[in-house]
Design an enzyme around this catalytic site. Structure first.
Site, PDB file in Angstrom:
ATOM      1  N   SER A  98       0.838  -1.185   0.000  1.00 19.77           N
ATOM      2  CA  SER A  98       0.000   0.000   0.000  1.00 19.77           C
ATOM      3  C   SER A  98       0.880   1.244   0.000  1.00 19.77           C
ATOM      4  CB  SER A  98      -0.861  -0.060   1.264  1.00 19.77           C
ATOM      5  OG  SER A  98      -1.688   1.032   1.314  1.00 19.77           O
TER       6      SER A  98
ATOM      7  N   SER B 244       4.473   3.940   3.115  1.00 21.39           N
ATOM      8  CA  SER B 244       4.021   2.734   2.443  1.00 21.39           C
ATOM      9  C   SER B 244       4.019   1.584   3.456  1.00 21.39           C
ATOM     10  CB  SER B 244       4.980   2.433   1.280  1.00 21.39           C
ATOM     11  OG  SER B 244       4.579   1.300   0.568  1.00 21.39           O
ATOM     12  N   LYS B 245       3.459   0.468   3.096  1.00 22.00           N
ATOM     13  CA  LYS B 245       3.531  -0.725   3.949  1.00 22.00           C
ATOM     14  C   LYS B 245       3.169  -1.938   3.117  1.00 22.00           C
ATOM     15  CE  LYS B 245       4.426  -1.818   8.272  1.00 22.00           C
ATOM     16  NZ  LYS B 245       5.313  -1.121   9.217  1.00 22.00           N
ATOM     17  N   GLY B 246       3.699  -3.077   3.494  1.00 23.45           N
ATOM     18  CA  GLY B 246       3.362  -4.299   2.785  1.00 23.45           C
ATOM     19  C   GLY B 246       3.041  -5.408   3.755  1.00 23.45           C
TER      20      GLY B 246
ATOM     21  N   ASP C  30       9.415  -5.982   9.230  1.00 20.77           N
ATOM     22  CA  ASP C  30       8.354  -5.693  10.200  1.00 20.77           C
ATOM     23  C   ASP C  30       8.048  -7.027  10.883  1.00 20.77           C
ATOM     24  OD1 ASP C  30       6.433  -3.377  10.970  1.00 20.77           O
ATOM     25  OD2 ASP C  30       5.109  -5.091  10.799  1.00 20.77           O
TER      26      ASP C  30
END
Ligand code: NAD
Length: 476
Positions: A61, A106-108, A149
């Site tokens: 995202s 952002s992040k995944g 993460d």
């Protein structure tokens, strides 16, 4: 949100955002532009494993591209979903702005339980997921740079970097496509410990301000403070280790997946970590008392509560019973918006996630800069710095001898003073400076405005005003 419905993680982030913008003077259009998530890519891919095709679902995202590359970790967990990834991406935007790291958010995430797979299987899955993201520039040194993460670490980052290198064979900056890599694979000293180290620096900074300590109903220094930690993973372990070994805190409880350990005398973090690695949980650990209902231990009487595992653990159902006067959110989103309101009314001081766990992205930024400059920090200047210090020491010794003054330097001074800073010391120094400066920017608003009564609102206001300033600079 109705009075007794728990908001989702993303609703929580939006509610906290709304509370802050209500106190700011932004045009409704700009406010909306900052709040919304720009794009979320969902991918379902198959990998042939254990004799059959296994299908996995992953997300990346991008919340805000006011600065590029955008940055944010990749999480491996069964609970991963679009709402969560988008909330985490938004937090990344605000976090980067707050600590002045020049990235968008952002992040995944990949819906997987990494413990169910062998290492070689995880490598295949990670490489395939990375392939899907790289193909779409969702992993790219100039556009989108992931990091570890929950459920991922330097091993996964090394696979991702290698996958990118295979696909972008002529990109001289390939190593900057991901951070949190192993040191001998283009990483940087101090990245693994960075988020926990940042939690320590954040608390050290908090305890430099008597008024803030008093606001939490505490007194004195970190020495002897009774701490409860939830999650002894990368973040929780390093935070608890440094606070107990270097600042004299007492870790009176450790809450893990399978329950909690309690000990008024303080637990030895290193030993508990070793036990978890060997036995998969805290139960059976020979010291302290084991309690199977770990969540209940979050309500224990202590000075500082450090949730460092996952989101939503302090919610409408337990917030009123949380006794810690000071909570530092090492995890992302551990306190829901509803719980936040209850805790604020009780006078609990919360050091918010977007600040408290920003150590990871700060040192990731240093790693990215190192990768782009193709040189280790300190390599050029270190010996020169040592030579200049040596000049002063020689001169002092000459003066003392010439004039018969009999001066002697304190034991250890020469060794410490003469040694030029290496990469780890520079990284820690940069991180400490970042954590102090960001705290002060939140604090100015927290104490400077009567309508701001908590650090979280102050943090959002600092972050949002910086994002707004960069959109305005682009003419928006
Ligand atoms: P990790 O996977 O290394 O550790 C998570 C730990 O929490 C594990 O020890 C796990 O057993 C424990 N845990 C899981 N479920 C639990 C439960 N229900 N109760 C108690 N313990 C539980 O993950 P991490 O990298 O330490 O990340 C933890 C949090 O910190 C996440 O919210 C993550 O987004 C945030 N964070 C991590 C980084 C980083 O650099 N790794 C940076 C910023 C924020």
């Amino acid at each position: 949100m109705t009075a007794n419905r728990e908001p989702t993680f993303r609703e929580s982030v939006d509610l906290m955002f709304n509370r802050a913008v209500a106190l700011m003077d932004l045009s409704p259009g700009l406010e909306e532009k900052i709040r919304v998530c720009n794009a979320t890519y969902t991918v379902r891919f198959g990998v042939r494993l254990r004799g059959q095709i296994q299908t996995f679902t992953g997300y990346r995202s991008v919340h805000s591209e006011h600065m590029e590359p955008v940055k944010g970790g990749i999480r491996y967990a069964m609970a991963v979903n679009q709402d969560e990834v988008e909330a985490l991406a938004a937090l990344m935007t605000y976090k980067c702005a707050l600590v002045e790291v020049p990235f968008g958010g952002s992040k995944g995430g990949l819906r997987i339980d990494p413990r169910e797979w062998e290492e070689h299987e995880l490598e295949q899955i990670t490489r395939r997921f990375a392939y899907e993201l790289i193909k779409r520039d969702l992993i790219h040194p100039a556009q989108n740079v992931p990091a570890p993460d929950m459920g991922t670490g330097e091993r996964e980052m090394a696979w991702i970097a290698d996958q990118y290198k295979r696909m972008a064979t002529t990109d001289i900056n390939y190593r900057a496509c991901v951070t949190g890599k192993p040191v001998n694979g283009g990483g940087i000293q101090g990245r693994t410990e960075a988020t926990g180290r940042g939690v320590q620096y954040a608390l050290q900074e908090f305890f430099r301000h008597p008024g803030d300590i008093a606001a939490a109903g505490l007194s004195g220094t970190l020495e002897g403070k009774r701490v409860v930690v939830q999650g002894l993973g990368n973040v929780g372990y390093h935070a608890a280790k440094f606070l107990s070994e270097e600042d004299g805190c007492k870790i009176i409880a450790i809450v893990e997946r399978d329950g909690a350990l309690i000990s008024d005398e303080g637990l030895e973090v290193e030993a508990v970590r070793g036990w978890i690695a060997r036995h998969g949980g805290v139960s059976g650990y020979p010291e302290g008392t084991y309690v199977s209902d770990g969540a209940k231990v979050l309500e224990a009487d202590c000075d500082i509560l450090i949730p460092a595992a996952l989101e939503g653990v302090i919610h409408l159902g337990n917030a009123a019973r949380i006794r810690a006067p000071l909570i530092i959110e090492a995890a992302n989103g551990p306190v829901t918006a509803g719980a936040d309101e209850i805790l604020r009314q009780k006078g609990t001081v919360i050091i918010p996630d977007m600040y408290a766990n920003a150590g990871g992205v700060t040192v990731s930024y240093f790693e990215w800069v190192k990768n782009l400059s193709h040189i280790r920090f300190g390599r050029i200047g270190r010996r020169q710095e040592e030579a200049r210090h040596q000049l002063i020491v020689n001169e002092l010794e000459r003066l003392s001898a010439d004039r018969g003054l009999g001066w002697t330097l304190s034991p250890g001074f020469k060794e410490k003073y003469l040694r030029g800073a290496g990469e780890l010391e520079l990284v820690r120094s940069g991180l400490d400076d970042t954590m102090r400066t960001a705290y002060q920017s939140m604090r100015e608003i927290w104490h400077g405005r009567e309508d701001v009564t908590d650090l979280r609102t102050a943090a959002y206001m600092v972050a949002i005003s910086r994002v707004a300033a960069s959109y305005r600079a682009m003419g928006l």
